[in-house]
Design a protein around this motif. Structure first.
Motif, mmCIF file in Angstrom:
data_model
loop_
_atom_site.group_PDB
_atom_site.id
_atom_site.type_symbol
_atom_site.label_atom_id
_atom_site.label_comp_id
_atom_site.label_asym_id
_atom_site.label_seq_id
_atom_site.Cartn_x
_atom_site.Cartn_y
_atom_site.Cartn_z
ATOM 1 N N PHE A 171 38.011 55.690 22.661
ATOM 2 C CA PHE A 171 39.262 55.309 22.009
ATOM 3 C C PHE A 171 40.455 55.235 22.960
ATOM 4 C CE2 PHE A 171 36.939 56.856 18.222
ATOM 5 C CZ PHE A 171 37.126 55.749 17.407
ATOM 6 N N PHE A 172 40.417 55.984 24.082
ATOM 7 C CA PHE A 172 41.576 56.014 24.966
ATOM 8 C C PHE A 172 41.309 55.405 26.335
ATOM 9 C CE2 PHE A 172 42.005 59.928 22.290
ATOM 10 C CZ PHE A 172 43.049 59.470 21.506
ATOM 11 N N GLY A 173 40.033 55.266 26.707
ATOM 12 C CA GLY A 173 39.718 54.759 28.022
ATOM 13 C C GLY A 173 39.882 55.833 29.088
ATOM 14 N N ALA A 174 39.596 55.472 30.329
ATOM 15 C CA ALA A 174 39.652 56.435 31.432
ATOM 16 C C ALA A 174 41.052 56.560 32.025
ATOM 17 C CB ALA A 174 38.669 56.020 32.519
ATOM 18 N N GLU A 175 41.978 55.714 31.601
ATOM 19 C CA GLU A 175 43.324 55.730 32.158
ATOM 20 C C GLU A 175 44.107 56.955 31.700
ATOM 21 O OE1 GLU A 175 47.396 52.941 31.987
ATOM 22 O OE2 GLU A 175 45.563 52.354 30.925
ATOM 23 N N GLY A 176 44.913 57.514 32.611
ATOM 24 C CA GLY A 176 45.766 58.635 32.257
ATOM 25 C C GLY A 176 47.084 58.165 31.654
ATOM 26 N N TRP A 177 47.682 59.021 30.821
ATOM 27 C CA TRP A 177 48.936 58.676 30.148
ATOM 28 C C TRP A 177 49.957 59.783 30.369
ATOM 29 C CZ3 TRP A 177 49.769 54.129 27.330
ATOM 30 C CH2 TRP A 177 48.629 53.340 27.112
ATOM 31 N N LEU A 178 51.211 59.376 30.504
ATOM 32 C CA LEU A 178 52.328 60.304 30.656
ATOM 33 C C LEU A 178 53.519 59.732 29.904
ATOM 34 C CD1 LEU A 178 53.623 62.817 32.143
ATOM 35 C CD2 LEU A 178 54.334 61.191 33.908
ATOM 36 N N VAL A 179 54.169 60.561 29.099
ATOM 37 C CA VAL A 179 55.362 60.124 28.360
ATOM 38 C C VAL A 179 56.581 60.414 29.222
ATOM 39 C CG1 VAL A 179 56.757 60.433 26.289
ATOM 40 C CG2 VAL A 179 54.265 60.512 26.131
ATOM 41 N N SER A 180 57.183 59.352 29.740
ATOM 42 C CA SER A 180 58.332 59.526 30.634
ATOM 43 C C SER A 180 59.630 59.791 29.880
ATOM 44 C CB SER A 180 58.513 58.284 31.516
ATOM 45 O OG SER A 180 58.654 57.117 30.714
ATOM 46 N N GLU A 181 59.666 59.428 28.607
ATOM 47 C CA GLU A 181 60.873 59.631 27.803
ATOM 48 C C GLU A 181 60.780 60.980 27.084
ATOM 49 O OE1 GLU A 181 63.216 57.647 23.965
ATOM 50 O OE2 GLU A 181 61.380 56.731 24.750
ATOM 51 N N PRO A 182 61.625 61.942 27.443
ATOM 52 C CA PRO A 182 61.539 63.269 26.813
ATOM 53 C C PRO A 182 62.208 63.283 25.443
ATOM 54 C CG PRO A 182 63.328 63.241 28.388
ATOM 55 C CD PRO A 182 62.678 61.879 28.462
ATOM 56 N N PHE A 183 61.915 64.325 24.668
ATOM 57 C CA PHE A 183 62.611 64.505 23.399
ATOM 58 C C PHE A 183 64.097 64.799 23.632
ATOM 59 C CE2 PHE A 183 58.251 65.459 21.994
ATOM 60 C CZ PHE A 183 58.201 64.698 20.832
ATOM 61 N N PHE A 184 64.381 65.525 24.713
ATOM 62 C CA PHE A 184 65.762 65.893 25.023
ATOM 63 C C PHE A 184 66.050 65.575 26.485
ATOM 64 C CE2 PHE A 184 64.413 68.800 21.647
ATOM 65 C CZ PHE A 184 65.416 68.608 20.704
ATOM 66 N N ASP A 185 67.176 64.919 26.747
ATOM 67 C CA ASP A 185 67.617 64.654 28.104
ATOM 68 C C ASP A 185 68.571 65.749 28.572
ATOM 69 O OD1 ASP A 185 66.285 62.206 28.705
ATOM 70 O OD2 ASP A 185 67.666 61.174 27.350
ATOM 71 N N GLY A 186 68.709 65.859 29.909
ATOM 72 C CA GLY A 186 69.681 66.785 30.453
ATOM 73 C C GLY A 186 69.052 68.092 30.884
ATOM 74 N N SER A 187 69.880 68.948 31.469
ATOM 75 C CA SER A 187 69.410 70.245 31.955
ATOM 76 C C SER A 187 70.555 71.243 31.893
ATOM 77 C CB SER A 187 68.880 70.123 33.386
ATOM 78 O OG SER A 187 69.913 69.679 34.255
ATOM 79 N N VAL A 188 70.195 72.511 32.052
ATOM 80 C CA VAL A 188 71.174 73.584 32.044
ATOM 81 C C VAL A 188 70.740 74.614 33.081
ATOM 82 C CG1 VAL A 188 69.968 74.869 30.233
ATOM 83 C CG2 VAL A 188 72.414 75.239 30.591
ATOM 84 N N GLU A 189 71.699 75.306 33.712
ATOM 85 C CA GLU A 189 71.371 76.299 34.726
ATOM 86 C C GLU A 189 71.297 77.680 34.099
ATOM 87 O OE1 GLU A 189 73.241 77.967 38.893
ATOM 88 O OE2 GLU A 189 73.293 75.800 38.497
#
Length: 346
Positions: A171-189
């Motif tokens: 159903f998915f094939g041998a190719e790997g997948w990565l979601v580049s768009e996160p649920f939340f953008d940004g960061s905090v220290e």
């Protein structure tokens, strides 16, 4: 290595460790209730991650066909039982669960995806598509042998694992997948480290899931029924708690946790059809640390595995898997010395 690098490695290890903790808790849950060492737990991570990733990329996942396939098998099985004399009233419920619901999703998912919904909607669709496979899988593979020995259930688990890996490749094939768009953008220290909101979301979701499971087992009737089954299967049956219901509910919960883990982790690492097996194995190491009975020990052990893996990747990346899985040996030796053996209850 200086302290700044060590802090970064601990941060990376914590993010992956909380996912391993969810795997460990799920494995302990399945084992204590059903006596099944659920090797295929990682495949729910894979199916959830890849289904979500394909939808996030604008595609239509092949898993929309899995529910109709499993549902058709179960409905035919139900028809056979009715033919053998089972109450016909159960047939209507089976028709709704195994035929109508999968076909409804088969029609609705492409319609919803055509509107280009948000990531949250796609995550919800992933849950609707993959989570029901858990109780269906129990009904097909495990329920007929539920009262057999732990060894028999382990052999069935190995067969289920290979079957699901094969389906994943189809159903998915041998190719790997990565979601580049996160649920939340940004960061905090925090503590002199830059934490992405996505990382904090994963950690927060893990805490929320474990907290929800704690409330479920401690405050609800069904949760207490599962606890009773885990303590004494025969006693649970005597007071009217069906072990079949316990199995279905347990596999629903473990599938839910696995799919949520896959949705969260696919934003950090590339997932292929066989990646889930390694994730599940590292969760299993955590479950072993907890003796396959202690949820807190399993969770903390799995988080420790994630941190150890991060440090060994920095120091000796070629041997990281050897070191991580080698931890099982001293743990088992220590448990063999310190823990009193008790015969399994039949």
């Amino acid at each position: 290595m200086d302290w700044s690098i060590a802090k970064i490695l601990m941060q990376d290890g914590l993010v992956t460790g909380v996912i391993y903790a969810l795997m460990a808790v799920s494995l302990v849950l399945v084992f204590v209730v059903t006596r099944i060492i659920f090797i295929a737990q990682g495949e729910f991570v894979t199916f959830g991650a890849l289904t979500f990733a394909i939808m996030a990329d604008g595609g239509k996942p092949g898993t929309i066909w899995l529910l109709p396939m499993f549902g058709a098998v179960l409905f035919l099985k139900e028809l056979y039982f009715v033919y053998q004399g089972k109450d016909r009233k159960t047939l209507l419920k089976s028709l709704g669960l195994f035929i109508i619901y999968p076909l409804l999703l088969l029609w609705a998912v492409p319609v919803v995806l055509a509107t280009d919904p948000s990531l949250w909607v796609k995550a919800f669709l992933t849950l609707l598509l993959v989570v029901p496979l858990g109780p269906m899988l129990y009904r097909i593979a495990y329920e007929p042998v539920a009262e057999h020995s732990v060894l028999t259930l382990l052999i069935v688990s190995i067969a289920v694992h290979y079957a699901l890996v094969g389906l994943g490749l189809v159903f998915f094939g041998a190719e790997g997948w990565l979601v580049s768009e996160p649920f939340f953008d940004g960061s905090v220290e925090i503590a002199s480290l830059s934490w992405s909101y996505q990382s904090l979301f994963v950690i927060g979701m893990t805490v929320a899931i474990i907290g929800a499971l704690w409330l479920f087992f401690g405050k609800t009737l069904y949760g207490r029924a599962l606890r009773a089954t885990a303590v004494n299967r025969r006693g649970a049956r005597l007071v009217g708690i069906g072990t079949s219901m316990s199995g279905h509910l347990t596999f629903f919960l473990t599938a839910l946790v696995g799919v949520l883990s896959g949705i969260m982790i696919v934003s950090f690492i590339t997932i292929t059809y066989e990646t889930g097996f390694m994730i599940g194995l590292k969760g299993f190491v955590g479950a072993i640390i907890g003796g396959l009975v202690s949820y807190p020990l399993a969770a903390f052990g799995a988080i420790a595995i994630g941190i150890i893996e991060a440090f060994t990747t920095f120091w000796a990346s070629d041997y990281k898997e050897v070191i991580v899985f080698g931890i099982v040996i001293p743990v088992l030796l220590l448990r063999a010395i310190l823990v009193k053996h008790e015969e399994d209850e039949e």
